[in-house]
Motif scaffolding. Structure first.
Motif, mmCIF file in Angstrom:
data_model
loop_
_atom_site.group_PDB
_atom_site.id
_atom_site.type_symbol
_atom_site.label_atom_id
_atom_site.label_comp_id
_atom_site.label_asym_id
_atom_site.label_seq_id
_atom_site.Cartn_x
_atom_site.Cartn_y
_atom_site.Cartn_z
ATOM 1 N N UNK A 370 -2.590 16.457 6.019
ATOM 2 C CA UNK A 370 -3.880 15.880 6.416
ATOM 3 C C UNK A 370 -3.751 14.371 6.589
ATOM 4 N N UNK A 371 -2.984 13.726 5.697
ATOM 5 C CA UNK A 371 -2.771 12.283 5.812
ATOM 6 C C UNK A 371 -2.081 11.933 7.122
ATOM 7 N N UNK A 372 -1.091 12.728 7.503
ATOM 8 C CA UNK A 372 -0.413 12.478 8.770
ATOM 9 C C UNK A 372 -1.346 12.716 9.950
ATOM 10 N N UNK A 373 -2.226 13.705 9.838
ATOM 11 C CA UNK A 373 -3.192 13.950 10.910
ATOM 12 C C UNK A 373 -4.132 12.763 11.108
ATOM 13 N N UNK A 374 -4.388 12.019 10.007
ATOM 14 C CA UNK A 374 -5.353 10.914 10.058
ATOM 15 C C UNK A 374 -4.699 9.578 10.373
ATOM 16 N N UNK A 375 -3.412 9.563 10.673
ATOM 17 C CA UNK A 375 -2.717 8.289 10.899
ATOM 18 C C UNK A 375 -3.354 7.497 12.045
ATOM 19 N N UNK A 376 -3.628 8.139 13.151
ATOM 20 C CA UNK A 376 -4.255 7.446 14.285
ATOM 21 C C UNK A 376 -5.654 6.966 13.952
ATOM 22 N N UNK A 377 -6.408 7.779 13.200
ATOM 23 C CA UNK A 377 -7.775 7.393 12.827
ATOM 24 C C UNK A 377 -7.754 6.160 11.941
ATOM 25 N N UNK A 415 -9.617 13.272 -2.835
ATOM 26 C CA UNK A 415 -9.521 14.297 -1.799
ATOM 27 C C UNK A 415 -8.073 14.573 -1.397
ATOM 28 N N UNK A 416 -7.259 13.505 -1.278
ATOM 29 C CA UNK A 416 -5.891 13.657 -0.762
ATOM 30 C C UNK A 416 -4.810 13.325 -1.783
ATOM 31 N N UNK A 417 -5.179 12.937 -2.995
ATOM 32 C CA UNK A 417 -4.179 12.592 -3.994
ATOM 33 C C UNK A 417 -3.894 11.102 -4.011
ATOM 34 N N UNK A 418 -3.411 10.638 -5.158
ATOM 35 C CA UNK A 418 -3.195 9.201 -5.350
ATOM 36 C C UNK A 418 -2.022 8.656 -4.544
ATOM 37 N N UNK A 419 -1.112 9.531 -4.087
ATOM 38 C CA UNK A 419 0.058 9.056 -3.353
ATOM 39 C C UNK A 419 -0.067 9.242 -1.839
ATOM 40 N N UNK A 420 -1.289 9.428 -1.362
ATOM 41 C CA UNK A 420 -1.496 9.629 0.073
ATOM 42 C C UNK A 420 -1.272 8.315 0.826
ATOM 43 N N UNK A 421 -0.692 8.426 2.023
ATOM 44 C CA UNK A 421 -0.468 7.244 2.849
ATOM 45 C C UNK A 421 -1.769 6.620 3.334
ATOM 46 N N UNK A 422 -2.815 7.422 3.408
ATOM 47 C CA UNK A 422 -4.111 6.889 3.858
ATOM 48 C C UNK A 422 -4.609 5.814 2.895
ATOM 49 N N UNK A 423 -4.299 5.977 1.607
ATOM 50 C CA UNK A 423 -4.776 5.002 0.624
ATOM 51 C C UNK A 423 -4.154 3.631 0.836
ATOM 52 N N UNK A 424 -2.969 3.587 1.411
ATOM 53 C CA UNK A 424 -2.365 2.279 1.696
ATOM 54 C C UNK A 424 -3.233 1.485 2.673
ATOM 55 N N UNK A 425 -3.797 2.161 3.663
ATOM 56 C CA UNK A 425 -4.680 1.482 4.616
ATOM 57 C C UNK A 425 -5.919 0.949 3.897
ATOM 58 N N UNK A 426 -6.496 1.781 3.025
ATOM 59 C CA UNK A 426 -7.694 1.350 2.292
ATOM 60 C C UNK A 426 -7.374 0.175 1.368
ATOM 61 N N UNK A 427 -6.234 0.214 0.717
ATOM 62 C CA UNK A 427 -5.858 -0.908 -0.143
ATOM 63 C C UNK A 427 -5.667 -2.186 0.667
ATOM 64 N N UNK A 428 -5.083 -2.050 1.843
ATOM 65 C CA UNK A 428 -4.899 -3.220 2.710
ATOM 66 C C UNK A 428 -6.241 -3.788 3.157
ATOM 67 N N UNK A 429 -7.151 -2.891 3.557
ATOM 68 C CA UNK A 429 -8.474 -3.353 3.988
ATOM 69 C C UNK A 429 -9.245 -3.976 2.832
ATOM 70 N N UNK A 430 -9.158 -3.362 1.663
ATOM 71 C CA UNK A 430 -9.867 -3.908 0.497
ATOM 72 C C UNK A 430 -9.315 -5.283 0.138
ATOM 73 N N UNK A 431 -7.993 -5.421 0.152
ATOM 74 C CA UNK A 431 -7.386 -6.717 -0.141
ATOM 75 C C UNK A 431 -7.774 -7.761 0.912
#
Length: 694
Positions: A370-377, A415-431
């Motif tokens: 699912x994380x890979x599916x959301x990479x473009x989003x 929803x996707x687990x703590x090691x999901x790649x999507x969270x890296x985007x959120x951490x970057x945006x939050x920072x």
């Protein structure tokens, strides 16, 4: 009975007029001597002997009377009884001997019968031995032939498949159906069981079967791989139910980790493209589809925070839908896929260095897909969000955006687990949002510091602090509504305080440096109380509130000491305290108090008058010193504490004066002749002081 027996035996001698001591003259005399000697022997016997006593008891038991007839028959009767007993014993032993003879005869007969039986058995064994040996040999040969037939049949049915089955397994013209999977399962079993054949002396057969089964398996998995690729192209994820055949095919294909991962990669690329197009259409409304369910986000959400919130909400909704659609793919068959991958690693040992480090987890694999599916989003989401953050200089907006992103980061983490790649985007945006917040706050602080002049006349919090606290309330409310307030136990808010509160408190401290007591402490307390009031509604700020309370207590202590000094100086008590500072508790030292300059009559009377003039309005005058404190209760508490210390000082002076009076009092003189004591010239008592200052 024994006593009567001896009495009867002794009576005839006494009747004849003889005694044992009488001399014997004739036959009568000799008879008398014999009787006398018998009596003497009887009397000399010891009747304590057990045998004699048992004999007498036996005579008593028989009821025998001591008569002459009885005495004559006694020995005969005893001998007769002994003879009868011996006769009975001999008779009994005769019967025993007769029985033993009969037993001996029976044993002899049994021995004869056993000898006959042994001879018959030996003869039978000699006759049947060759027949039994021949029968045993024939039975063994028959079992060997049957075993070979069974092995041949088992081998042909287990290690070989028919031409029709081979066609179903490898031909792409044949469908992937139940027959395909059954034949594939059978060939896999043949492949695994070839280890048994390779363990025999002749390995040629095992190698041939292993080579043939390997070719069939490779062709079957290639056929399955291509079939899944075609199915993925036509798979409709809008329908959350993925066909059972696809799920089963993926579970089987997992035995070839390379092909399995290739399928997932191609599927993820296709879904990434589809979701990216859908997100772009949701943002702009430009799409090749004939209808759009909702209005475009960019045209509908004018507020920046609403705009980012709508994008995050769309991403979250899409993630939930995507995860639900793919959940059956990995969760329901997760254990089967795990076992298949383990089996595949054994068949492809060159992949163990890559795959063996982590055991397959169906839920984790689902989250990764699912994380890979959301990479473009997430890529589009990052671009749009950073544009919004960087194009606004409002610090509160940046912080609200950071909290909003943090909220969705926690949601996506669950929803996707703590090691999901999507969270890296959120951490970057939050920072990024937090950096913009800090930059905006520092610009604001720089502008405020240039306008700092002096503190207000009423020592109330300056205008820049009031504005900062108003902004801080907005930031605290935003933080309180985010999940960070509960997840990090308020640690995340410390960074906000460092940017939105600490610089302004530092500005107040700079204004405080040019002030003197009590104004400096009053100003500090008023500013700290305003900051505490702004944070008191939020539990995550308890740590900072505790620090503020400590600072307030320090300034309160300064004000209390200032009020204390004011009381002792205005009352004149300071002169007496300074004079007593060198006095010790010894008698010689206490006697010197009346000689001190401050305790001489004129000075002491003047100090008493000054104290009397001071006391009526002491508390009111002291309260006027700190009337600019905005907390009315604190004014009263500080003044009362200072008054308490003043009373303690007065009690000290009173005690020293009373001790000095007691040492200087002369009992031999009359009261009229005594010099006036210190207490007479300074009559106020500590009780009166406490009442007046209460």
């Amino acid at each position: 009975m024994s006593a009567s027996y001896f009495q009867e035996r002794a009576t005839p001698a006494s009747q004849n007029g003889f005694s044992p001591a009488s001399p014997s003259v004739g036959p009568a005399s000799r008879g008398a001597n014999a009787l006398s000697s018998r009596i003497t022997s009887v009397l000399s016997a010891s009747y304590a002997d057990l045998e004699i006593r048992d004999a007498l008891e036996t005579l008593d038991a028989r009821g025998i009377q001591n008569t002459a007839e009885t005495r004559r028959q006694l020995r005969l009767d005893v001998q007769k009884e002994v003879i009868q007993c011996n006769g009975e014993i001999v008779k009994d032993f005769g019967q025993v001997a007769e029985q033993l003879k009969r037993i001996g005869t029976a044993i002899s007969s049994l021995n004869s019968y056993c000898a006959d039986m042994r001879s018959h058995i030996a003869a039978a064994n000699r006759e049947t031995g060759p027949v039994l040996e021949e029968a045993t040999s024939l039975i063994s040969q028959r079992k060997q032939v049957e075993a070979k037939q069974h092995i041949l049949h088992a081998f042909s049915t287990h290690f070989l498949i028919s031409e029709e089955e081979a066609t179903v397994l490898t031909s792409t013209a044949e469908p992937v159906n139940e027959d395909f999977f059954q034949i594939l399962t059978r060939v896999k079993k043949i492949h695994n069981d070839c280890e048994v054949l390779l363990g025999t002396e002749d390995q040629r057969l095992g190698l041939e079967v292993l080579e043939q089964s390997s070719k069939q398996l490779n062709s079957a998995f290639q056929k399955l791989y291509r079939w899944i690729q075609r199915e993925f192209k036509t798979l409709d994820l809008e329908n959350p139910q993925i066909s059972a055949s696809v799920r089963r095919s993926l579970r089987v294909l997992a035995e070839r980790p390379t092909l399995f991962q290739s399928c997932l990669d191609s599927f993820a690329e296709a879904r990434e493209s589809i979701l990216s197009d859908s997100f772009h259409a949701a943002l702009t409304g430009s799409t090749s589809e004939e209808h759009i369910a909702t209005k475009p986000i960019e045209f509908h959400a004018h507020d920046p925070l609403r705009y980012i919130g709508d994008m995050l909400a769309w991403a979250h909704s899409t993630t939930v839908s995507e995860r639900e659609a793919l959940e059956n793919l990995f969760i329901s068959d997760g254990n089967e896929i795990k076992r298949s991958i383990q089996a595949g690693l054994e068949s492809e040992p060159w992949l163990r260095g890559e795959e063996d480090a982590e055991v397959f987890d169906g839920r984790k694999a689902l989250n990764q897909l699912v994380s890979r599916d959301l990479t473009g989003v997430t890529r589009l989401l990052r671009q749009r969000t950073e544009q919004v953050v960087q194009s606004h200089d409002d610090a509160t907006l940046s912080y609200k955006i950071a909290n909003l992103i943090g909220f969705y980061k926690g949601t996506f983490s669950k929803l996707l687990g703590a090691d999901s790649d999507v969270l890296d985007i959120f951490e970057t945006l939050e920072a990024s949002a937090m950096r913009q917040f800090r930059a905006n706050m520092r610009d604001y602080v720089a502008n405020v510091q240039s306008d700092l002049a002096v503190a207000p006349v009423d020592l109330s919090p300056p205008e820049f602090l009031e504005e900062a606290l108003q902004m801080l309330r907005v930031l605290a409310k935003s933080y309180d509504t985010s999940v960070a307030a509960t997840d990090d136990d308020g640690q995340g808010f410390l960074a906000v305080l460092a940017e939105a509160l600490d610089p302004f408190l530092s500005g107040c401290e700079n204004l405080q440096k040019d002030m003197k007591l009590p104004d400096s402490a009053i100003f500090a307390i008023n500013c700290l109380f305003a900051a505490k009031e702004a944070l008191s509604r939020y539990t995550f700020a308890d740590e900072r509130i505790s620090e503020i309370d400590d600072t307030i207590d320090e300034n309160v202590a300064k004000l209390t000491e200032y009020q204390h000094q004011y009381l002792i100086h205005e009352s004149g008590l300071i002169n007496l305290l300074d004079a007593l500072s060198e006095i010790e508790d010894s008698g010689e030292s206490l006697k010197t108090i009346p000689k001190l300059e401050a305790f001489k009559p004129d000075a002491l009377v003047a100090a008493s008058q000054q104290l009397d003039e001071f006391l009526p309005s002491a508390l009111i005058d002291a309260s006027e010193n700190i009337k600019k404190l905005r907390n009315r209760n604190m004014i009263q508490n500080i003044t009362e504490e200072a008054a308490g210390k003043f009373c303690e000082d007065f009690e000290f002076v009173e005690g020293k004066m009373m001790a000095a009076d007691d040492l200087t009092y002369d009992e031999e003189k009359d009261d009229e002749e005594q010099e006036p004591g210190l207490r007479e010239m300074f009559p106020r008592t500590s009780g009166e002081i406490r009442v007046l200052l209460s």
